[in-house]
Design a protein around this motif. Structure first.
Motif, PDB file in Angstrom:
ATOM      1  N   THR A 194      62.524  40.018   3.182  1.00 48.64           N
ATOM      2  CA  THR A 194      62.444  38.576   2.954  1.00 48.64           C
ATOM      3  C   THR A 194      63.508  37.864   3.769  1.00 48.64           C
ATOM      4  N   LYS A 254      64.917  33.665   3.927  1.00 44.37           N
ATOM      5  CA  LYS A 254      64.778  32.272   3.523  1.00 44.37           C
ATOM      6  C   LYS A 254      65.949  31.506   4.101  1.00 44.37           C
ATOM      7  N   ASP A 259      60.556  30.146   4.794  1.00 43.70           N
ATOM      8  CA  ASP A 259      60.477  31.237   3.822  1.00 43.70           C
ATOM      9  C   ASP A 259      59.514  32.285   4.359  1.00 43.70           C
ATOM     10  N   ALA A 278      58.255  36.524   4.140  1.00 46.67           N
ATOM     11  CA  ALA A 278      58.290  37.762   3.355  1.00 46.67           C
ATOM     12  C   ALA A 278      57.147  38.671   3.789  1.00 46.67           C
ATOM     13  N   ASP A 334      53.311  41.602  -0.626  1.00 45.62           N
ATOM     14  CA  ASP A 334      53.794  40.243  -0.393  1.00 45.62           C
ATOM     15  C   ASP A 334      53.646  39.951   1.090  1.00 45.62           C
TER      16      ASP A 334
END
Length: 188
Positions: free
Chosen positions: A14, A16, A33, A35, A51
Motif C-alpha cells: 500500500t 498513501k 491511494d 494498493a 486488494d
C-alpha cells in the motif's frame, strides 16, 4: 493448522500520500491511494487478488466563511492495476482490468469543515464518466456501458459496445481524519 483453517501466504503493498496547499483563502487538498494484494491458498493455482486500487482525489476550495465553508471543485479518478477474475467460477474468467473499469468524477459544490478532523463536501452539480477500455468487456456491457449489438442468428457483432458512459448527479463526501493516540489516526 492445529486450530483448523487453510494454509496460505498473503502479500499486500500500500501507498498513501497526501499533499495539501493553503494560501490566503485558497486551499488545494490531494490524495493518492494505491494498493495491490494477493493471497495464495494453493501454489498449483493462480493467486487470488485481495486488494487492488488506484485512487486519486483532488479538491480545490475557496474560503467564504472563515475556515468553515468553502466553495469547491473536486476531481476523483479510480481504477485498478491488475486483471480481476470471478474466482467462484474459475480463475480464467476475467471480469476487470486496468482502465476497465475506471471512473472519473468531477463536481462543483461546497465543503463544510466544523472541525480540523471532519469535513462534509456536497457537490450538487457532479458528472461521472465510466470508462471500460477493454473491448471484450465493453461488448458484454460490463459496468453499465451499452453492450454490443449482436446478430441473433449468426452471433456476429454488428456494432461494438461503448467504452464510455456519462452520468450526471450529486455527490456527498464525508471525511474523518482523527488522531486517537499519538501516531494513531482513524481515517475514513
Amino acid at each position: 493448522w492445529t486450530a483448523g483453517g487453510q494454509d496460505n501466504v498473503n502479500g499486500l503493498g500500500t501507498f498513501k500520500y497526501n499533499m495539501n496547499y493553503l494560501n490566503g483563502k485558497s486551499k488545494w487538498d490531494n490524495t493518492l491511494d494505491l494498493a495491490l494484494g494477493y493471497s495464495y491458498f494453493d501454489f498449483d493455482k493462480k493467486p487470488i487478488k485481495t486488494d487492488d486500487r488506484i485512487n486519486l482525489s483532488s479538491l480545490y476550495g475557496y474560503d467564504v466563511v472563515k475556515d468553515k465553508l468553502y466553495i469547491t471543485a473536486n476531481l476523483n479518478f479510480q481504477t485498478q492495476f491488475a486483471d480481476g477474475y470471478k474466482y467462484d467460477t474459475d480463475s480464467t474468467n476475467r471480469i476487470s482490468t486496468f482502465l476497465a473499469p475506471a471512473y472519473l468524477t468531477v463536481g462543483l459544490g461546497a465543503q463544510y469543515t466544523p472541525t480540523k478532523w471532519f469535513s462534509l463536501n456536497l457537490a450538487p452539480a457532479s458528472g461521472r464518466l465510466t470508462i471500460v477500455n477493454d473491448q471484450e468487456l465493453a461488448d458484454a456491457g460490463a459496468f453499465g456501458v451499452k453492450g454490443a449489438l449482436i446478430d441473433p442468428v449468426t452471433g456476429e457483432i454488428l456494432e461494438h459496445g461503448s467504452k464510455f458512459r456519462m452520468e450526471l448527479g450529486a455527490q456527498l463526501i464525508a471525511n474523518v481524519n482523527y488522531e486517537i493516540f499519538k501516531n494513531v489516526v482513524f481515517s475514513s
